[in-house]
Design a protein around this motif. Structure first.
Motif, PDB file in Angstrom:
ATOM      1  N   ALA A   1       1.106  -1.061   0.073  1.00 43.96           N
ATOM      2  CA  ALA A   1       0.127  -0.244   0.008  1.00 43.96           C
ATOM      3  C   ALA A   1       0.846   1.104  -0.113  1.00 43.96           C
ATOM      4  O   ALA A   1       1.858   1.306   0.023  1.00 43.96           O
ATOM      5  CB  ALA A   1      -0.724  -0.358   1.543  1.00 43.96           C
ATOM      6  N   LYS A   2       0.201   2.026  -0.132  1.00 42.41           N
ATOM      7  CA  LYS A   2       1.426   3.206  -0.275  1.00 42.41           C
ATOM      8  C   LYS A   2       1.031   3.722   1.318  1.00 42.41           C
ATOM      9  O   LYS A   2       0.742   2.973   2.289  1.00 42.41           O
ATOM     10  CB  LYS A   2       0.588   5.247  -0.217  1.00 42.41           C
ATOM     11  CG  LYS A   2       0.156   4.337  -2.088  1.00 42.41           C
ATOM     12  CD  LYS A   2      -1.123   5.808  -2.101  1.00 42.41           C
ATOM     13  CE  LYS A   2      -0.959   5.705  -3.490  1.00 42.41           C
ATOM     14  NZ  LYS A   2      -2.291   7.153  -4.471  1.00 42.41           N
TER      15      LYS A   2
ATOM     16  N   ASP B   1      -3.613   4.225   2.188  1.00 41.19           N
ATOM     17  CA  ASP B   1      -4.385   3.884   1.215  1.00 41.19           C
ATOM     18  C   ASP B   1      -3.381   3.301  -0.071  1.00 41.19           C
ATOM     19  O   ASP B   1      -2.867   2.233  -0.628  1.00 41.19           O
ATOM     20  CB  ASP B   1      -4.583   5.353  -0.104  1.00 41.19           C
ATOM     21  CG  ASP B   1      -5.276   6.493   1.547  1.00 41.19           C
ATOM     22  OD1 ASP B   1      -5.496   5.748   1.991  1.00 41.19           O
ATOM     23  OD2 ASP B   1      -5.051   7.310   1.099  1.00 41.19           O
ATOM     24  N   GLY B   2      -5.159   2.500  -0.715  1.00 42.99           N
ATOM     25  CA  GLY B   2      -4.881   1.934  -2.074  1.00 42.99           C
ATOM     26  C   GLY B   2      -4.359   0.182  -1.784  1.00 42.99           C
ATOM     27  O   GLY B   2      -3.110  -0.572  -2.377  1.00 42.99           O
ATOM     28  N   GLU B   3      -3.693  -0.246  -0.754  1.00 42.20           N
ATOM     29  CA  GLU B   3      -4.152  -1.792  -0.490  1.00 42.20           C
ATOM     30  C   GLU B   3      -4.296  -2.659  -1.266  1.00 42.20           C
ATOM     31  O   GLU B   3      -5.418  -2.738  -1.690  1.00 42.20           O
ATOM     32  CB  GLU B   3      -4.384  -1.851   1.082  1.00 42.20           C
ATOM     33  CG  GLU B   3      -3.546  -2.923   1.609  1.00 42.20           C
ATOM     34  CD  GLU B   3      -4.108  -3.388   3.164  1.00 42.20           C
ATOM     35  OE1 GLU B   3      -3.046  -2.956   3.900  1.00 42.20           O
ATOM     36  OE2 GLU B   3      -5.789  -3.714   3.597  1.00 42.20           O
TER      37      GLU B   3
ATOM     38  N   HIS C   1      -3.331  -7.678  -9.969  1.00 42.41           N
ATOM     39  CA  HIS C   1      -3.081  -6.396 -10.113  1.00 42.41           C
ATOM     40  C   HIS C   1      -2.570  -6.022 -10.370  1.00 42.41           C
ATOM     41  O   HIS C   1      -0.967  -6.065 -10.231  1.00 42.41           O
ATOM     42  CB  HIS C   1      -3.449  -5.556  -8.662  1.00 42.41           C
ATOM     43  CG  HIS C   1      -5.065  -6.444  -8.115  1.00 42.41           C
ATOM     44  ND1 HIS C   1      -5.940  -5.793  -8.035  1.00 42.41           N
ATOM     45  CD2 HIS C   1      -4.359  -6.943  -6.753  1.00 42.41           C
ATOM     46  CE1 HIS C   1      -7.294  -6.775  -7.433  1.00 42.41           C
ATOM     47  NE2 HIS C   1      -6.305  -7.683  -6.592  1.00 42.41           N
TER      48      HIS C   1
ATOM     49  N   GLU D   1       0.825   1.989  -9.685  1.00 41.93           N
ATOM     50  CA  GLU D   1       1.101   3.500  -8.670  1.00 41.93           C
ATOM     51  C   GLU D   1       1.454   3.650  -7.705  1.00 41.93           C
ATOM     52  O   GLU D   1       2.372   4.359  -7.039  1.00 41.93           O
ATOM     53  CB  GLU D   1      -0.141   3.863  -8.803  1.00 41.93           C
ATOM     54  CG  GLU D   1      -1.767   4.549  -9.781  1.00 41.93           C
ATOM     55  CD  GLU D   1      -1.106   5.633 -10.173  1.00 41.93           C
ATOM     56  OE1 GLU D   1      -0.920   6.513 -10.081  1.00 41.93           O
ATOM     57  OE2 GLU D   1      -0.977   5.302 -11.594  1.00 41.93           O
ATOM     58  N   LEU D   2       2.047   2.304  -7.404  1.00 39.88           N
ATOM     59  CA  LEU D   2       2.557   1.536  -6.010  1.00 39.88           C
ATOM     60  C   LEU D   2       3.712   2.141  -5.789  1.00 39.88           C
ATOM     61  O   LEU D   2       4.719   3.053  -5.230  1.00 39.88           O
ATOM     62  CB  LEU D   2       2.646  -0.074  -5.415  1.00 39.88           C
ATOM     63  CG  LEU D   2       0.671  -0.030  -4.868  1.00 39.88           C
ATOM     64  CD1 LEU D   2       0.759  -0.954  -4.401  1.00 39.88           C
ATOM     65  CD2 LEU D   2       0.854   1.077  -3.649  1.00 39.88           C
TER      66      LEU D   2
END
Length: 173
Positions: free
Chosen positions: A100-101, A105-107, A132, A136-137
């Motif tokens: 995640a971030k 977030d975004g896990e 996935h 982004e990560l």
């Protein structure tokens, strides 16, 4: 004249292969972290360990290289006992690894293992979830790695486990 053609072809092959090798090296890299399981952890309940992940290529995002790749995905995951080095990972009954971030977030679930054998030893290969993309990560300066686990056996010492996540990417054309 034949000599010049041969030299030109040789140079062209060397430069082309160097670019290919660099592309392969740059587009496959590990994220690593060390997660700690406290000795006070209870058995049979779902527990969590969190740590910051790091890549050997820490300048990946600083130099803007992350925009040159896409389709970033997990390709391998391994968990190894570090302290104590003879810690039996079979003390865990299951483990799920998330990225995640830094703020959580975004896990995304990236690896798991639900069938950890009682005598697994100090290292296991985990089942990857590459459904996935992680584009982004990997563009984040800090990535958080979280393990959700269950202990099957009580442990007497804190255990440090190193998690190595192999990440692959395609170069942007």
């Amino acid at each position: 004249m034949k000599k010049y053609v041969f030299v030109f072809v040789a140079f062209a092959l060397v430069f082309a292969s160097c670019g290919t090798v660099q592309s392969i090296i740059k587009s496959t890299f590990p994220y690593t972290t060390t997660l700690v399981i406290p000795a006070s952890s209870g058995t049979g309940t779902t527990l969590t360990a969190v740590s910051q992940g790091s890549s050997f290529d820490q300048n990946f995002t600083k130099n803007g290289n992350s925009t040159r790749v896409n389709n970033v995905r997990i390709v391998s995951a391994k968990m190894t006992a570090m302290v104590p080095s003879d810690f039996n990972i079979g003390n865990l009954t299951s483990a799920k690894i998330y990225m995640a971030k830094a703020n959580g977030d975004g896990e995304v679930l990236v690896a798991s293992r639900t069938d950890i054998g009682a005598n697994s030893g100090n290292s296991i290969t985990m089942d990857i979830d590459n459904s996935h993309f992680l584009d982004e990560l990997v563009r984040e300066k800090n990535v958080r790695i979280k393990m959700v686990y269950q202990l099957g056996n009580k442990i007497t010492l804190d255990a440090s486990l190193r998690v190595v996540l192999g990440i692959a990417a395609d170069p942007v054309q």
